[in-house]
Design an enzyme around this catalytic site. Structure first.
Site, mmCIF file in Angstrom:
data_model
loop_
_atom_site.group_PDB
_atom_site.id
_atom_site.type_symbol
_atom_site.label_atom_id
_atom_site.label_comp_id
_atom_site.label_asym_id
_atom_site.label_seq_id
_atom_site.Cartn_x
_atom_site.Cartn_y
_atom_site.Cartn_z
ATOM 1 C CD GLU A 152 -2.518 10.452 -5.312
ATOM 2 O OE1 GLU A 152 -3.441 10.809 -4.567
ATOM 3 O OE2 GLU A 152 -2.680 9.664 -6.242
ATOM 4 C CD GLU A 209 -1.003 5.513 -6.167
ATOM 5 O OE1 GLU A 209 -2.232 5.754 -6.207
ATOM 6 O OE2 GLU A 209 -0.276 5.895 -5.238
HETATM 7 C C1 GCO Z 1 -3.903 7.744 -3.944
HETATM 8 C C2 GCO Z 1 -3.008 7.080 -3.033
HETATM 9 C C3 GCO Z 1 -3.319 5.635 -2.740
HETATM 10 C C4 GCO Z 1 -4.804 5.276 -2.770
HETATM 11 C C5 GCO Z 1 -5.250 4.859 -4.155
HETATM 12 C C6 GCO Z 1 -6.737 4.507 -4.187
HETATM 13 O O1 GCO Z 1 -3.550 7.801 -5.123
HETATM 14 O O2 GCO Z 1 -4.892 8.263 -3.475
HETATM 15 O O3 GCO Z 1 -1.681 7.126 -3.534
HETATM 16 O O4 GCO Z 1 -2.785 5.508 -1.450
HETATM 17 O O5 GCO Z 1 -5.028 4.202 -1.897
HETATM 18 O O6 GCO Z 1 -5.054 5.882 -5.086
HETATM 19 O O7 GCO Z 1 -7.455 5.649 -3.790
#
Ligand code: GCO
Length: 451
Positions: free
Chosen positions: A163, A356
Site C-alpha cells: 500500500e 487483503e
Molecule cells: C491497509 C493495511 C492494513 C490495515 C487494513 C485495515 O490495507 O490499510 O495493509 O495494515 O490494517 O487494511 O485498514
C-alpha cells in the site's frame, strides 16, 4: 469450476500491527514506534509496543493458523528488527525470529508469503530523508538481500511493498500515518517515484539473491476502484476508465501505482496534468520500476459505484440511504471483488492475489465464551462469491488472504477496530477463534465449493 486446486487460502498480518516487542533483541526503532508515542496521533492514545504480542506468542499463533486450516500465511518483516539502523549492521537475533516462524509454518504445511515493507520504515532512514532520499531504493534493495539470503532457501513468495497509497499519501500528504508530514506535490511525487524505484530494485535484489525460484508480488491498495451500477456496457466502460484514470487522485489511484510497475510507464493523463511537479523520470528508472513480477496483490475492502454520465463521464452513485457499512464505516460492496480483479486482469494480464479483504466489526466474547460475528461471515461469503465468479469467468486468481488473522493495532485507530478472525483480549492477549474463523476453515477445506 471454482477456484484453482492450488489456490492459496490465507490470513494476513503485519509486523508493527502484530509483533510488539519493539526494542527486544536489538530491534531498532521504526517511524511508527516514534509516531505512536506522540500526542494526538492515535485515536485511543495507544501504540504498538505490545500489539498482539506475536513476537512472544508466535508458537500459539502458528497453532491457531493450523486450526484455521489456512495453507498460506501473509506476514511482514520489520525492517528495523533486521537492520536496526536501516542499513549496515545486521541484527541476527531479529532474523532468528523470522527463521523460527518460517520453520514452524512449514512444519504445519503453511506457505509463508512475506511482505518486505509494510510501513515500518527504520527511524534512522527517516532521519536521512526517508522516501525523499534518492538512496532509499538502494537501502531497500540491501535490506531485501539480507532477508532473502537468510530465508529464501525455504520461502518463495515475496511481496515487495504494501500500500504505497498509505505510506506516501496518508503518511506524507495528509499526515494521518507515520511520520505524519504534509508535503507539497513536488516532494510527494519525488517520494512516490523513489518508492516505486525501491520496489523495482527490491524485485531485482530478490531475483539476484534467491536460493529458490522466487514468486514476486506487489500489493497496492485498491482504493480507487469503480464498479458499475448495472452491467450494461456503458456503465462498465465508464467505471473501467475511472478506475485507471490518474487525474483526480493520483496518489490514491490505481493507474499511478500500477501502470509504472506493470506497463513500464506512468499514465499519460497524470504526466500531462502534473508535469510541472514531477521529478526527472528517466527511461532507466522506468526499466527498474517495471522489473517483471509474478503477481499483483490487491487489498480490496470496498468500491465506489458509478454509472455512465454525459460525455463519457462516470457519475458517482455509491451511497444509497442507509447503506450497509462496517464498524469502520466502510460500505459493504461485494461487487468490488468481481469488478476489481476483472478490470485488473483485462488491463495487466497479470495473475492476481487478493492480499487483503475483511472488515472491522464490534466483536466481544459472548456469555457462552464464543465470539459470534455473523456480519463478518456474511460479508466474507458475499465477497468470496464475487471473487469466485471472476475466477470462473477466467480471471487468473491465485489466492485470497483475509485481513486479518488476529485483532491487532489498526494504525491511527489504535485498538478501536477489530478486523481479526481471531479475537484478542488486549489486556491478557488471550486469543479466541471467532465464529468467522471456523466458517472460513470450512470454506478452505472445500476449496470454496461450499460458497
Ligand atoms: C491497509 C493495511 C492494513 C490495515 C487494513 C485495515 O490495507 O490499510 O495493509 O495494515 O490494517 O487494511 O485498514
Amino acid at each position: 469450476m471454482g477456484f484453482r486446486k492450488d489456490f492459496a487460502w490465507g490470513v494476513a498480518s503485519s509486523s508493527y500491527q502484530n509483533e510488539g516487542s519493539v526494542t527486544a533483541d536489538g530491534k531498532g526503532l521504526s517511524v511508527w514506534d516514534v509516531f505512536t508515542h506522540e500526542e494526538g496521533k492515535v485515536a485511543d492514545k495507544s501504540n504498538g509496543d505490545v500489539a498482539s504480542d506475536q513476537y512472544r506468542l508466535w508458537e500459539k499463533d502458528v497453532a491457531l493458523l493450523e486450526e484455521l486450516a489456512v495453507n498460506s500465511y501473509r506476514f511482514s518483516i520489520s525492517w528495523p528488527r533486521v537492520l536496526p539502523e536501516g542499513i549496515g549492521r545486521v541484527n541476527e537475533k531479529g532474523l532468528d525470529y523470522y527463521d523460527r516462524l518460517v520453520d514452524a509454518l512449514l512444519s504445519k504445511g503453511i506457505t509463508p508469503y512475506i511482505t518486505l515493507f509494510h510501513w515500518d520504515m527504520p527511524y534512522e532512514l527517516y532521519l536521512k530523508g526517508g522516501w525523499l532520499n534518492r538512496d532509499m531504493p538502494r537501502y531497500f534493495a540491501e535490506y531485501a538481500e539480507v532477508v532473502i539470503r537468510r530465508l529464501s532457501d525455504r520461502v518463495q513468495h515475496w511481496i515487495t511493498q504494501n500500500e504505497p497509497q498509505c505510506y506516501i499519501s496518508s503518511s506524507l500528504e495528509n499526515g494521518e500515518h507515520a511520520p505524519g508530514l504534509r508535503l507539497g506535490k513536488k516532494d510527494l511525487f519525488l517520494a512516490a517515484h523513489h518508492s516505486l524505484l525501491s520496489h523495482g530494485y527490491g524485485a531485482q535484489a530478490i531475483k539476484a539473491a534467491a536460493k529458490t525460484r522466487p514468486v514476486i508480488g506487489y500489493a497496492p491498495a485498491s482504493w480507487w476502484l469503480w464498479s458499475p451500477l448495472t452491467e450494461n456496457k456503458e456503465d462498465v466502460e465508464a467505471c473501467r476508465n475511472k478506475t485507471f484514470a490518474a487525474l483526480e487522485n493520483p496518489l490514491g489511484g490505481t493507474g499511478f501505482w500500477l501502470d509504472p510497475v506493470l506497463l513500464g510507464r506512468y499514465p499519460l493523463d497524470f504526466l500531462q496534468t502534473w508535469e510541472p511537479y514531477l521529478p526527472r523520470i528517466s527511461q532507466e528508472d522506468m526499466k527498474v520500476i517495471s522489473e517483471p513480477i509474478d503477481f499483483v496483490g490487491m487489498n480490496v475492502y470496498q468500491t465506489y459505484v458509478g454509472r455512465a454520465g454525459g460525455e463519457g463521464t462516470c457519475e458517482n452513485v455509491s451511497h444509497r440511504k442507509g447503506y450497509a457499512k462496517t464498524m469502520a464505516s466502510w460500505p459493504v460492496t461485494p461487487k468490488a471483488l468481481y469488478w476489481g480483479p476483472k478490470f485488473y486482469w483485462e488491463r495487466y494480464h497479470k495473475p492476481i492475489v487478493i492480499t487483503e479483504n475483511g472488515m472491522s466489526n464490534e466483536d466481544w466474547i459472548h456469555l457462552d465464551g464464543r465470539v459470534h460475528d455473523p456480519q463478518r461471515i456474511d460479508f466474507t461469503h458475499r465477497y468470496l462469491s464475487s471473487l469466485k465468479r471472476a475466477a470462473e469467468e477466467g480471471v487468473d486468481i491465485r489466492g485470497y488472504f483475509h485481513w486479518t488473522f488476529t485483532d491487532n493495532f489498526e494504525w491511527s485507530r489504535g485498538y478501536e477496530e477489530r478486523f481479526g478472525m481471531v479475537y484478542v483480549d488486549f489486556e491478557t492477549r488471550e486469543r479466541v477463534i471467532k465464529d468467522s474463523g471456523f466458517w472460513y476453515r470450512d470454506v478452505i477445506l472445500s476449496n470454496g465449493e461450499c460458497l
